[in-house]
Design a protein around this motif. Structure first.
Motif, PDB file in Angstrom:
ATOM      1  N   ARG A 143      94.389   9.959  43.463  1.00 17.20           N
ATOM      2  CA  ARG A 143      93.934   9.292  42.231  1.00 17.20           C
ATOM      3  C   ARG A 143      93.881   7.791  42.435  1.00 17.20           C
ATOM      4  O   ARG A 143      92.916   7.129  42.040  1.00 17.20           O
ATOM      5  CB  ARG A 143      94.903   9.595  41.088  1.00 17.20           C
ATOM      6  N   ILE A 144      94.914   7.263  43.067  1.00 17.44           N
ATOM      7  CA  ILE A 144      94.988   5.812  43.221  1.00 17.44           C
ATOM      8  C   ILE A 144      93.873   5.308  44.121  1.00 17.44           C
ATOM      9  O   ILE A 144      93.200   4.325  43.796  1.00 17.44           O
ATOM     10  CB  ILE A 144      96.373   5.415  43.775  1.00 17.44           C
ATOM     11  N   MET A 155      96.294  17.757  50.397  1.00 16.44           N
ATOM     12  CA  MET A 155      97.471  17.456  49.594  1.00 16.44           C
ATOM     13  C   MET A 155      97.501  15.970  49.248  1.00 16.44           C
ATOM     14  O   MET A 155      97.909  15.578  48.164  1.00 16.44           O
ATOM     15  CB  MET A 155      98.748  17.821  50.353  1.00 16.44           C
ATOM     16  N   PHE A 156      97.035  15.157  50.189  1.00 17.66           N
ATOM     17  CA  PHE A 156      97.025  13.716  49.966  1.00 17.66           C
ATOM     18  C   PHE A 156      96.071  13.352  48.836  1.00 17.66           C
ATOM     19  O   PHE A 156      96.453  12.642  47.904  1.00 17.66           O
ATOM     20  CB  PHE A 156      96.610  13.005  51.259  1.00 17.66           C
ATOM     21  N   SER A 188      95.831  -1.908  36.434  1.00 24.06           N
ATOM     22  CA  SER A 188      96.567  -0.726  35.993  1.00 24.06           C
ATOM     23  C   SER A 188      97.892  -0.617  36.729  1.00 24.06           C
ATOM     24  O   SER A 188      98.522   0.444  36.718  1.00 24.06           O
ATOM     25  CB  SER A 188      95.744   0.533  36.239  1.00 24.06           C
ATOM     26  N   LEU A 197      96.943  18.879  54.995  1.00 20.65           N
ATOM     27  CA  LEU A 197      97.659  17.645  54.662  1.00 20.65           C
ATOM     28  C   LEU A 197      96.739  16.657  53.951  1.00 20.65           C
ATOM     29  O   LEU A 197      97.131  16.007  52.972  1.00 20.65           O
ATOM     30  CB  LEU A 197      98.233  17.006  55.930  1.00 20.65           C
ATOM     31  N   TYR A 228     107.193  17.031  42.953  1.00 19.53           N
ATOM     32  CA  TYR A 228     105.765  16.810  42.764  1.00 19.53           C
ATOM     33  C   TYR A 228     105.255  17.585  41.563  1.00 19.53           C
ATOM     34  O   TYR A 228     104.622  17.032  40.671  1.00 19.53           O
ATOM     35  CB  TYR A 228     105.003  17.226  44.025  1.00 19.53           C
ATOM     36  N   ILE A 254      98.465  -1.098  40.112  1.00 22.83           N
ATOM     37  CA  ILE A 254      98.410  -0.534  41.455  1.00 22.83           C
ATOM     38  C   ILE A 254      98.404  -1.662  42.482  1.00 22.83           C
ATOM     39  O   ILE A 254      97.624  -2.600  42.367  1.00 22.83           O
ATOM     40  CB  ILE A 254      97.156   0.337  41.612  1.00 22.83           C
ATOM     41  N   ALA A 271     104.409  14.637  48.222  1.00 25.57           N
ATOM     42  CA  ALA A 271     103.022  14.947  47.899  1.00 25.57           C
ATOM     43  C   ALA A 271     102.416  15.858  48.960  1.00 25.57           C
ATOM     44  O   ALA A 271     101.718  16.812  48.643  1.00 25.57           O
ATOM     45  CB  ALA A 271     102.210  13.659  47.791  1.00 25.57           C
ATOM     46  N   LEU A 272     102.717  15.567  50.226  1.00 31.94           N
ATOM     47  CA  LEU A 272     102.090  16.335  51.300  1.00 31.94           C
ATOM     48  C   LEU A 272     102.638  17.750  51.368  1.00 31.94           C
ATOM     49  O   LEU A 272     101.921  18.681  51.709  1.00 31.94           O
ATOM     50  CB  LEU A 272     102.308  15.643  52.651  1.00 31.94           C
ATOM     51  N   PHE A 273     103.931  17.915  51.067  1.00 29.11           N
ATOM     52  CA  PHE A 273     104.505  19.250  51.186  1.00 29.11           C
ATOM     53  C   PHE A 273     104.805  19.876  49.838  1.00 29.11           C
ATOM     54  O   PHE A 273     105.472  20.891  49.760  1.00 29.11           O
ATOM     55  CB  PHE A 273     105.740  19.196  52.086  1.00 29.11           C
ATOM     56  N   ARG A 274     104.265  19.256  48.775  1.00 24.33           N
ATOM     57  CA  ARG A 274     104.324  19.849  47.438  1.00 24.33           C
ATOM     58  C   ARG A 274     105.743  20.259  47.035  1.00 24.33           C
ATOM     59  O   ARG A 274     106.016  21.431  46.798  1.00 24.33           O
ATOM     60  CB  ARG A 274     103.405  21.082  47.362  1.00 24.33           C
ATOM     61  N   SER A 289     100.795   5.586  37.391  1.00 27.64           N
ATOM     62  CA  SER A 289     101.272   5.676  38.776  1.00 27.64           C
ATOM     63  C   SER A 289     102.634   5.047  39.000  1.00 27.64           C
ATOM     64  O   SER A 289     103.422   5.533  39.789  1.00 27.64           O
ATOM     65  CB  SER A 289     100.266   5.024  39.722  1.00 27.64           C
ATOM     66  N   ILE A 317     105.381   7.376  38.594  1.00 29.62           N
ATOM     67  CA  ILE A 317     105.457   8.542  39.470  1.00 29.62           C
ATOM     68  C   ILE A 317     106.279   8.166  40.680  1.00 29.62           C
ATOM     69  O   ILE A 317     105.895   7.329  41.481  1.00 29.62           O
ATOM     70  CB  ILE A 317     104.049   8.999  39.895  1.00 29.62           C
ATOM     71  N   LYS A 318     107.426   8.812  40.786  1.00 27.88           N
ATOM     72  CA  LYS A 318     108.373   8.363  41.806  1.00 27.88           C
ATOM     73  C   LYS A 318     108.269   9.142  43.106  1.00 27.88           C
ATOM     74  O   LYS A 318     108.836   8.733  44.105  1.00 27.88           O
ATOM     75  CB  LYS A 318     109.807   8.465  41.264  1.00 27.88           C
ATOM     76  N   TYR A 319     107.576  10.290  43.109  1.00 30.08           N
ATOM     77  CA  TYR A 319     107.591  11.061  44.347  1.00 30.08           C
ATOM     78  C   TYR A 319     106.871  10.313  45.466  1.00 30.08           C
ATOM     79  O   TYR A 319     105.935   9.566  45.228  1.00 30.08           O
ATOM     80  CB  TYR A 319     107.027  12.472  44.148  1.00 30.08           C
ATOM     81  N   GLY A 320     107.320  10.527  46.678  1.00 29.39           N
ATOM     82  CA  GLY A 320     106.763   9.804  47.812  1.00 29.39           C
ATOM     83  C   GLY A 320     105.718  10.604  48.551  1.00 29.39           C
ATOM     84  O   GLY A 320     105.302  11.676  48.104  1.00 29.39           O
ATOM     85  N   LEU A 321     105.314  10.065  49.703  1.00 28.59           N
ATOM     86  CA  LEU A 321     104.246  10.693  50.481  1.00 28.59           C
ATOM     87  C   LEU A 321     104.640  12.098  50.930  1.00 28.59           C
ATOM     88  O   LEU A 321     103.851  13.031  50.838  1.00 28.59           O
ATOM     89  CB  LEU A 321     103.926   9.812  51.684  1.00 28.59           C
ATOM     90  N   SER A 327      96.908  14.302  44.934  1.00 29.69           N
ATOM     91  CA  SER A 327      98.190  13.840  44.412  1.00 29.69           C
ATOM     92  C   SER A 327      97.952  12.472  43.803  1.00 29.69           C
ATOM     93  O   SER A 327      96.819  12.033  43.684  1.00 29.69           O
ATOM     94  CB  SER A 327      99.223  13.766  45.535  1.00 29.69           C
ATOM     95  N   LYS A 328      99.019  11.789  43.470  1.00 31.15           N
ATOM     96  CA  LYS A 328      98.827  10.468  42.895  1.00 31.15           C
ATOM     97  C   LYS A 328      98.113   9.538  43.872  1.00 31.15           C
ATOM     98  O   LYS A 328      97.384   8.654  43.464  1.00 31.15           O
ATOM     99  CB  LYS A 328     100.170   9.867  42.481  1.00 31.15           C
ATOM    100  N   PHE A 329      98.303   9.809  45.186  1.00 32.67           N
ATOM    101  CA  PHE A 329      97.663   8.947  46.179  1.00 32.67           C
ATOM    102  C   PHE A 329      96.140   9.068  46.096  1.00 32.67           C
ATOM    103  O   PHE A 329      95.425   8.073  46.165  1.00 32.67           O
ATOM    104  CB  PHE A 329      98.156   9.304  47.577  1.00 32.67           C
TER     105      PHE A 329
END
Lengths: 256, 376
Positions: free
Chosen positions: B211-212, B203-204, B226, B200, A125, B228, A118-121, A108, A111-115, B207-209
């Motif tokens: 998983r975390i 998508m949340f 790890s 939304l 991402y 986090i 992630a939300l808008f792919r 993690s 992984i540099k992409y932000g919220l 994503s990495k969110f």
């Protein structure tokens, strides 16, 4: 002569819970590529040392450095970012997640992409996720877990859970790996496999490893240096041959 | 190859959602009393219940933290949306509830509701999420009660509602409170809101969110080992979830003429109660967003059937007595679900249109396995 910087250096590291000194005056230097064993009877404070080095406990005395960077008082995740990763005595996996997601989680911090991405792919991402997937698969291949990437982590057999925990620790891209009794509860075949693994990762990643272990044959086999602690105090440190013949160590293990 | 598959899945889901929207428009255009008086209000209620259940699932199912004050965020959202829309109305931005200006006001009030809830979520989350388990449940429970009392004591909200007459009339006549006709006309807004919110949230968690936060749920110590930052991601998820609870509140204020804090209070015996939302999440499956949709609709239908069903009158007398205590029926329903599906209806798996072709095989393998177990 050029001085080598130790990966880990502790100076008089210690912690006291009230009046009880769980660890006292712990000094160790570990250099790149070294494999150091930390042994001692039950309750000697070995795991406490690990907890100090990973920020679970805050040391009450002394300091510790990673590549000359002072790490005292940092939080666990900051220490992981600095480069110390660990495994646990009792396995702590993310049991309800897939094997590969366990490893991806440890990536993690890369992984540099932000919220919003992630939300808008966003493109970032997809690109990052693909890279992370490939890197995670590569790591699983080293541990021969690539075929079980989509299994739930809790459904793996014991030995493979241990391996996965090490793989997850490796994913954090650390300089020092702390292994807390990796061979506990394993049968001789699994232990031998694990030994191979440790050797492979040491060569491949060029990292330093600090190992807690009860299995003497394993420790004597792989460790270049051994440090023995009892009641929180270091009673011996040196090469394996010196340690097995040290009277104080024999006394600590076998009694008077 | 893999990306192709993903693209196909996205395409199929998009087509399905477009079809859903078309159906919504068609229903919204039909002039029929059954649709106007029964189906449309039900759809609105389902919409905000779905968003509530799914947003709580983020905290409860994915992050693994029990929050009992989720309706507090909903109350904040409802009042924010109502006040913002009324403010616009008094400023003269719109006169009638139609046209582009009103659409814009509606969007702004819904977003404002979400944002204010999220801010409140941040304020509550930072201190509250230092606690774990039961203690977190207690503190969030307290928050839910505090917020209701706070709103009661704000002069321009008041126990009776907004100033200048009663809240209900002001809201109903001028603000977001829709009449049945308007609800029918604007039904697509509610459905669209659900689709966007669910997308939304998906998508949340994908994503990495996601998983975390699942890692934090499974093992907090290992998660921080790890690398986090556990407290950061806990608060982030809490805020994210509060945002959607606020939007659900805005939808609530749209479909209710009267806005009173009692409907969000913990003592409230109706379907809108923080514990009831928790029940929906548990029934649907902790860690399954589609499960929350199913459970929200299911619980709503159960509620509706008990309150409005003519079949209750046909039951023998002693059973009718049971049905006069709806909470009893809900608890029985919960017990039945937990007995037969301990992990909720969908567990942690998600419903996906693209997986339907695989269903026969899954069912077959399930029976095959139980045959083997019987032999063994």
């Amino acid at each position: 002569m050029e001085e080598r910087v130790p990966v880990l250096r502790t100076q008089h590291l210690g912690i006291a819970f009230g009046g009880l000194h769980a660890v006292e005056d712990f000094n160790i230097e570990i250099y790149k590529g070294e494999l150091v064993g930390l042994i001692g009877p039950n309750g000697a404070g070995k795991t406490t040392v690990f907890n100090l080095l990973t920020g679970v406990y805050k040391p009450t005395e002394g300091t510790f450095y990673l590549n000359n960077e002072l790490l005292n008082g940092k939080k666990t995740h900051q220490i992981v970012e600095a480069g110390i990763a660990r495994t646990f005595q009792n396995i702590r996996l993310f049991g309800n997640m897939k094997v590969i997601d366990n490893v991806k989680t440890a990536f993690s911090k890369d992984i540099k992409y932000g919220l919003c991405s992630a939300l808008f792919r966003s493109k970032a991402y997809w690109k990052t996720e693909r890279e992370i997937h490939e890197r995670a698969m590569e790591l699983l291949k080293i541990f021969h877990l690539e075929e079980k990437a989509d299994y739930l982590a809790s459904s793996l057999p014991y030995g493979e859970q241990r391996k996965l925990e090490i793989a997850r620790a490796l994913a954090t891209d650390m300089k020092l790996l702390l292994l807390d009794e990796p061979a506990a509860g394993m049968n001789p075949t699994e232990t031998a496999e694990l030994l191979e693994c440790i050797k492979v990762i040491r060569e491949q990643f060029g990292i330093a490893i600090l190992l807690i272990e009860h299995d003497m044959s394993l420790v004597m086999n792989v460790c270049e240096k051994i440090q023995v602690i009892n009641f929180g105090k270091t009673i011996a440190a040196g090469l394996p041959d010196e340690i097995v013949n040290n009277p104080e160590v024999i006394e600590a293990y076998l009694g008077r | 190859m893999k990306t192709n598959k993903t693209a196909i899945r996205y395409a199929i889901n998009t087509i399905a959602l477009v079809i859903l929207m078309i159906i919504t428009f068609v229903i919204g255009g039909v002039d029929n009393n059954t649709i106007k008086l029964k189906i449309v209000p039900s759809v609105w209620q389902c919409c905000y219940l779905i968003i509530m259940a799914a947003s709580l699932n983020l905290v409860l199912g994915f992050l693994g933290q029990l929050s009992l004050g989720h309706c507090g965020f909903m109350a904040v959202g409802a009042y924010t949306a109502a006040l913002v829309s009324l403010a616009f109305q008094r400023a003269g931005v719109y006169d009638e509830k139609k046209g582009a200006a009103f659409m814009l006001v509606m969007i702004v009030s819904i977003l404002a509701a979400g944002i204010l809830s999220a801010v409140l979520g941040l304020l509550v989350g930072i201190p509250a999420l230092r606690l774990k388990g039961d203690y977190l449940a207690i503190i969030t429970l307290g928050f839910g009660m505090i917020i209701v009392n706070l709103i009661n004591n704000i002069p321009f909200c008041g126990q009776q509602g907004l100033s200048q007459g009663t809240a209900s009339s002001a809201l109903y006549a001028n603000g977001l409170g829709f009449s049945n006709d308007e609800k029918k006309g604007y039904m697509y807004v509610a459905v669209l809101a659900v689709i966007l919110c669910m997308a939304l949230m998906f998508m949340f968690v994908r994503s990495k969110f996601g998983r975390i936060i699942c890692a934090i749920r499974d093992n907090e110590i290992a998660a921080s080992a790890s690398g986090i930052d556990v407290s950061y991601y806990k608060v982030l998820t809490f805020v994210f979830s509060a945002f959607f609870a606020g939007i659900a509140g805005a939808l609530y204020s749209c479909c209710n003429a009267a806005l009173a804090t009692t409907s969000f209070a913990f003592t409230n015996g109706s379907i809108l109660n923080s514990v009831f939302i928790v029940v929906m999440v548990v029934v649907g499956g902790m860690g399954s967003l589609t499960g929350s949709i199913v459970a929200a609709i299911g619980m709503f239908l159960l509620n509706y059937a008990i309150k409005n069903g003519t079949w209750v009158a046909a039951l023998p007398g002693f059973l009718q007595n049971v049905f006069t205590y709806p909470m009893l029926v809900y608890s029985i329903a919960l017990i039945i679900v937990i007995m037969f599906r301990p992990h909720g209806i969908l567990g942690t798996s998600e419903f996906a249109l693209c997986d339907i072709p695989k269903w026969p095989r899954m069912v077959a393998s399930h029976f095959h396995k139980s045959d083997k177990e019987a032999e063994g």
